[in-house]
Design an enzyme around this catalytic site. Structure first.
Site, PDB file in Angstrom:
ATOM      1  N   GLU A 227       0.888  -1.168   0.000  1.00  0.00           N
ATOM      2  CA  GLU A 227       0.000   0.000   0.000  1.00  0.00           C
ATOM      3  C   GLU A 227       0.920   1.210   0.000  1.00  0.00           C
ATOM      4  O   GLU A 227       1.534   1.520   1.029  1.00  0.00           O
ATOM      5  CB  GLU A 227      -0.876   0.010   1.265  1.00  0.00           C
ATOM      6  CG  GLU A 227      -1.819  -1.160   1.386  1.00  0.00           C
ATOM      7  CD  GLU A 227      -2.986  -1.122   0.414  1.00  0.00           C
ATOM      8  OE1 GLU A 227      -3.110  -0.152  -0.367  1.00  0.00           O
ATOM      9  OE2 GLU A 227      -3.769  -2.085   0.426  1.00  0.00           O
ATOM     10  N   CYS A 261      -2.284   8.576   2.734  1.00  0.00           N
ATOM     11  CA  CYS A 261      -1.983   8.149   1.362  1.00  0.00           C
ATOM     12  C   CYS A 261      -3.173   8.455   0.449  1.00  0.00           C
ATOM     13  O   CYS A 261      -3.010   8.805  -0.701  1.00  0.00           O
ATOM     14  CB  CYS A 261      -1.646   6.667   1.340  1.00  0.00           C
ATOM     15  SG  CYS A 261      -2.839   5.651   2.222  1.00  0.00           S
ATOM     16  N   GLU A 358       3.716  13.026  -5.004  1.00  0.00           N
ATOM     17  CA  GLU A 358       2.793  13.073  -3.869  1.00  0.00           C
ATOM     18  C   GLU A 358       3.291  14.138  -2.890  1.00  0.00           C
ATOM     19  O   GLU A 358       4.479  14.179  -2.575  1.00  0.00           O
ATOM     20  CB  GLU A 358       2.785  11.703  -3.173  1.00  0.00           C
ATOM     21  CG  GLU A 358       1.933  11.704  -1.904  1.00  0.00           C
ATOM     22  CD  GLU A 358       1.838  10.330  -1.237  1.00  0.00           C
ATOM     23  OE1 GLU A 358       2.808   9.548  -1.310  1.00  0.00           O
ATOM     24  OE2 GLU A 358       0.787  10.054  -0.634  1.00  0.00           O
TER      25      GLU A 358
HETATM   26  O1  LIG Z   1      -2.551   6.453   4.580  1.00  0.00           O
HETATM   27  C1  LIG Z   1      -3.581   5.804   4.343  1.00  0.00           C
HETATM   28  C2  LIG Z   1      -4.503   5.425   5.394  1.00  0.00           C
HETATM   29  C3  LIG Z   1      -5.897   5.901   5.187  1.00  0.00           C
HETATM   30  C4  LIG Z   1      -6.693   5.905   6.411  1.00  0.00           C
HETATM   31  C5  LIG Z   1      -8.110   6.339   6.179  1.00  0.00           C
HETATM   32  O2  LIG Z   1      -8.442   6.885   5.183  1.00  0.00           O
HETATM   33  O3  LIG Z   1      -8.943   6.091   7.044  1.00  0.00           O
END
Ligand SMILES: O=CCCCC(=O)O
Length: 453
Positions: A227, A261, A358
């Site tokens: 991920e 992310c 990003e």
């Molecule tokens: O960094 C990614 C995690 C996402 C957590 C979320 O959207 O709840």
């Protein structure tokens, strides 16, 4: 070295030595040795332990939120919210795991078969600092129910979260050797992945980390879930209430101080709304997001996770401006602490670094799209493919646009936000595989075909 440095004050609180190679080898031996015993327990028993873990996470919500605030500057209310999702994830797999692991009969030519759903062995988890408890939960809960054992390497700035998670799991009844936290260094990862006792690896982290782990795992033929980063587009087609749209989209971008992310990082607005959206977003970002102590529930803009993280984002913003972008709001580092003003950029064009990379901080980039096709073109013009969102008043049009976006997840009239029962993951440079929901328990599963006759 693992260490805790309060990002709101820049004060070092604790240092934890990396484990030696001998300690890491012993930890691999523990999780590998525990595998046969854990898989032999019934799924019902494993699910009951995971259900107990959910309750213990719920009981320790304030403590865990305070740890995350100290380690990486998360606003305390957001920390409590994160533990809420963790509890949901453990409950979800405890409740649905047994059905998800039930044998699946299949009709085959000339006979009958069944697919059984079993574990594959001891896994390595490499987890990041941005959601210190949630990221671990979405890897650990399904795999414990499935019967895999886990060696966990957390981010070097999160040793307290790492220890607290291990304590909770052991207190819930996960045997000590079934879940082992290791303070291994990144340098030791290749040896762990090369070890035949480790069956697979799940990493949430940067593209760079993903590439090195994937290369090592590939060399050793190990199953991988990655991920990685994202630069999610958020398309605004139209709205009945621009203020509400501005506030909701700003909240989505600034959540977790922009360090998610799957945060919407590129706002793509149709031409007729663009000027007004930019003006109102700039006003909102400037007036509402005021730097403060993340431990104070009234704070709207916490620090980033570390001074290094804040410096990096500030440098990306400065570079964008140097390359011709327009700074509409923010952009300045605030010290002491790892603060960066909430920032809005426009006029970011292909050729500028900020167009493709990003930006992992409180920075929104707004693009003008001439029409729906142009919005889709801009949305897909990225190396990433994690999430996306489409905002508009016509459900059929929203859905049409969603279908054209190259991403692992698309949300309509809302942005991101994980939930236990909805698969999460990306395509392109955002990673491989899925977590959460039914898909999340399948990644490290042996789907064994048994031909019955
Ligand atoms: O960094 C990614 C995690 C996402 C957590 C979320 O959207 O709840």
């Amino acid at each position: 070295m693992y260490s805790v440095t309060d990002p709101a004050r820049g004060v070092l609180v604790e240092e934890v030595a990396n484990w030696t190679d001998v300690e890491v080898q012993a930890a691999i031996g523990r999780v590998a040795g525990a595998y046969q015993g854990w898989r032999a327990r019934g799924v019902g028993e494993r699910a009951a332990i995971v259900a107990r873990a959910a309750e213990l996470f719920a009981e320790r919500v304030d403590d865990l939120a305070a740890i995350m605030t100290l380690e990486m500057g998360k606003r305390v209310n957001e920390g409590r919210g994160e533990i809420g999702i963790v509890v949901d994830i453990f409950r979800y797999y405890a409740e649905h795991g047994p059905a998800l692991l039930a044998d699946e009969p299949v009709e085959i030519t000339g006979g009958r078969a069944v697919i059984t759903k079993g574990p594959i062995g001891a896994l390595l988890g490499i987890m990041p600092w941005n959601f210190p408890c949630y990221q671990v939960a979405r890897f650990v809960a399904p795999n414990l129910v499935l019967g895999n054992t886990i060696l966990l390497k957390h981010a070097s700035i999160c040793p307290r979260s790492a220890r607290a998670i291990e304590e909770i799991l052991h207190a819930a009844g996960v045997p000590d050797d079934v879940y082992v936290n290791t303070f291994a260094s990144s340098r030791q990862i290749p040896a762990i992945l090369a070890d035949p006792r480790i069956a697979g690896v799940s990493l949430t982290g940067s593209e760079q980390a993903g590439m090195s782990v994937a290369a090592e795992a590939g060399k050793n033929l190990k199953k991988t879930v990655l991920e990685l980063g994202g630069s999610d587009p958020l398309i605004i087609l139209d709205t009945n209430d621009l203020d509400e749209t501005v506030n909701a989209t700003a909240t989505a971008r600034m959540r977790n101080c922009g360090q998610s992310c799957n945060a919407p990082k590129r706002m793509i607005v149709l031409a007729d709304l663009y000027d007004e959206y930019v003006d109102r977003l700039t006003k909102r970002v400037t007036e509402y997001y005021v730097p403060g102590d993340p431990a104070d529930p009234a704070t709207t803009l916490p620090p980033l996770a570390s001074n290094a993280a804040a410096d990096e984002v500030a440098a990306q913003v400065a570079k964008a401006v140097e390359q011709g972008a327009t700074l509409r709001a923010g952009g300045r580092r605030i010290t002491p602490g790892a603060y960066l003003e909430a920032t809005v950029l426009t006029a970011v064009t292909p050729g500028m670094d900020a167009y493709y990379e990003e930006i992992f901080g409180p920075v929104a980039i707004v693009f003008k799209a001439e029409d729906e096709d142009d919005a889709v073109r801009l949305a897909n013009d990225t190396p990433f493919g994690l999430g996306a969102s489409v905002w508009g008043t016509d459900p059929a049009r929203n859905r049409r646009v969603a279908d054209r976006i190259d991403a692992g997840m698309v949300y309509l009239n809302r942005a991101g936000g994980s939930q236990a029962d909805l698969p999460f993951g990306g395509i392109k440079r955002s990673g491989l595989g899925r977590e959460l929901g039914p898909a999340g328990i399948e990644e490290f599963m042996n789907k064994k075909s048994i031909r019955l006759g």
